[in-house]
Every structure is written in structure tokens, then in C-alpha cells.
Design an enzyme around this catalytic site. Structure first.
Site, PDB file in Angstrom:
ATOM      1  N   HIS A  67       0.839  -1.203   0.000  1.00 38.91           N
ATOM      2  CA  HIS A  67       0.000   0.000   0.000  1.00 38.91           C
ATOM      3  C   HIS A  67       0.877   1.257   0.000  1.00 38.91           C
ATOM      4  O   HIS A  67       0.663   2.175  -0.795  1.00 38.91           O
ATOM      5  CB  HIS A  67      -0.910  -0.022   1.235  1.00 38.91           C
ATOM      6  CG  HIS A  67      -1.775   1.184   1.374  1.00 38.91           C
ATOM      7  ND1 HIS A  67      -3.102   1.175   1.025  1.00 38.91           N
ATOM      8  CD2 HIS A  67      -1.518   2.439   1.828  1.00 38.91           C
ATOM      9  CE1 HIS A  67      -3.612   2.369   1.250  1.00 38.91           C
ATOM     10  NE2 HIS A  67      -2.680   3.151   1.749  1.00 38.91           N
ATOM     11  N   GLU A  68       1.868   1.284   0.878  1.00 37.18           N
ATOM     12  CA  GLU A  68       2.724   2.466   0.981  1.00 37.18           C
ATOM     13  C   GLU A  68       3.609   2.626  -0.258  1.00 37.18           C
ATOM     14  O   GLU A  68       3.903   3.752  -0.667  1.00 37.18           O
ATOM     15  CB  GLU A  68       3.578   2.405   2.251  1.00 37.18           C
ATOM     16  CG  GLU A  68       2.776   2.341   3.537  1.00 37.18           C
ATOM     17  CD  GLU A  68       1.703   3.411   3.666  1.00 37.18           C
ATOM     18  OE1 GLU A  68       1.898   4.543   3.176  1.00 37.18           O
ATOM     19  OE2 GLU A  68       0.651   3.128   4.259  1.00 37.18           O
ATOM     20  N   HIS A  71       1.779   4.629  -2.863  1.00 39.79           N
ATOM     21  CA  HIS A  71       1.942   6.068  -2.626  1.00 39.79           C
ATOM     22  C   HIS A  71       3.318   6.525  -3.103  1.00 39.79           C
ATOM     23  O   HIS A  71       3.452   7.542  -3.784  1.00 39.79           O
ATOM     24  CB  HIS A  71       1.820   6.396  -1.129  1.00 39.79           C
ATOM     25  CG  HIS A  71       0.453   6.245  -0.553  1.00 39.79           C
ATOM     26  ND1 HIS A  71      -0.622   6.995  -0.972  1.00 39.79           N
ATOM     27  CD2 HIS A  71      -0.014   5.435   0.433  1.00 39.79           C
ATOM     28  CE1 HIS A  71      -1.691   6.654  -0.273  1.00 39.79           C
ATOM     29  NE2 HIS A  71      -1.354   5.706   0.585  1.00 39.79           N
TER      30      HIS A  71
END
Length: 149
Positions: A67-68, A71
Site C-alpha cells: 500500500h505504501e 503512494h
């Protein structure tokens, strides 16, 4: 798992799932309370909540890192890196990442409503996590005064 091992894991996931290099650091941050991890825009580093590893194991950390990294890579490419951006959602689906981590969901479930209030006029009762100043607030239904139960 140490911070160096987490950085190595992050580099491995980045190369395998994104076919791109992760050039910054990944570390555990025990001050994180309501989130599993975060990407720091200013430094490019990724921080992970160590409770995720302790409570749910390595797979949960891998999901948080994916998920990170979404980003991370989108931000560095100048694309939409926020949760509501279509590019972010599309990349997250492509790498089979998750939007929310289990530790955040469990944290929300654990929060208890500690204070209970009732209206003196209409007897409607409600619960709040934070304490209210009963001199300042009134009942939304009838504008009556509140009392703490």
C-alpha cells in the site's frame, strides 16, 4: 524484524511487484497508533506500525508495504498518489494490495464509548468517547439540557 530487514523486504516487494527500485528507508515507528503505516512525502521513507508485525505477522506487513509503495512510486512519478485518485486505486488493485490494514480495523472496534449522556427533557440517551461539557451543549432533538449518566 529489524529496520534493515524491513528495508530489504520493501526493496524486494518493490522490485517484484512494481518492477521499480525503492531508494529510501523503511522503518518501524511505534508512535503510530491508528494506522498500519505511512509514506512520508518530505523524506520518501516508509514507516510501519510494529504492532502489525506482532499481532498479525509478516503477511500483514507485506500488505502494508505494498500500500505504501503505491503512494511512493506514484508520488515520485508525479501521478495521483492519494487514496481517492484513480491511478492509486488502479495500481493498488494491480499489485493486489489492500486499502485498510487489520490493525486499524481492530483499533476502531476496540474504541469504547466511555461516557453516556441523556436529555433531561426528552430522555434520549447517547454515548460518546470524549467527555462533553453539559453546560455548553444541548439536546439536538429538543434543545433540552443534558445530564451525564
Amino acid at each position: 524484524m529489524t529496520d534493515e530487514e524491513l528495508t530489504a523486504l520493501t526493496q524486494e516487494i518493490s522490485a517484484e511487484k512494481f518492477q521499480k527500485l525503492f531508494k529510501h528507508r523503511a522503518s518501524f515507528n511505534q508512535r503510530l497508533r491508528t494506522t498500519g503505516g505511512r509514506y512520508m512525502l518530505s523524506t520518501g521513507n516508509i514507516e510501519v506500525n510494529p504492532r502489525s508485525m506482532n499481532d498479525y505477522g509478516r503477511q500483514e506487513v507485506i500488505d502494508i508495504v505494498k500500500h505504501e509503495l503505491c503512494h511512493y512510486h506514484l508520488h515520485l512519478e508525479g501521478k495521483g498518489y492519494k487514496h481517492q485518485d484513480g491511478e492509486f486505486q488502479e495500481l493498488l488493485k494491480r499489485v493486489k494490495g489492500t486499502m485498510h490494514c487489520r490493525s486499524l480495523e481492530q483499533y476502531r472496534l476496540k474504541q469504547k464509548k466511555r461516557y453516556q449522556y441523556a436529555c433531561k427533557s426528552c430522555q434520549i440517551s447517547f454515548k460518546r468517547t470524549r467527555q462533553l461539557d453539559t453546560r455548553k451543549y444541548v439536546c439536538a432533538a429538543c434543545k433540552g439540557t443534558l445530564k451525564k449518566i
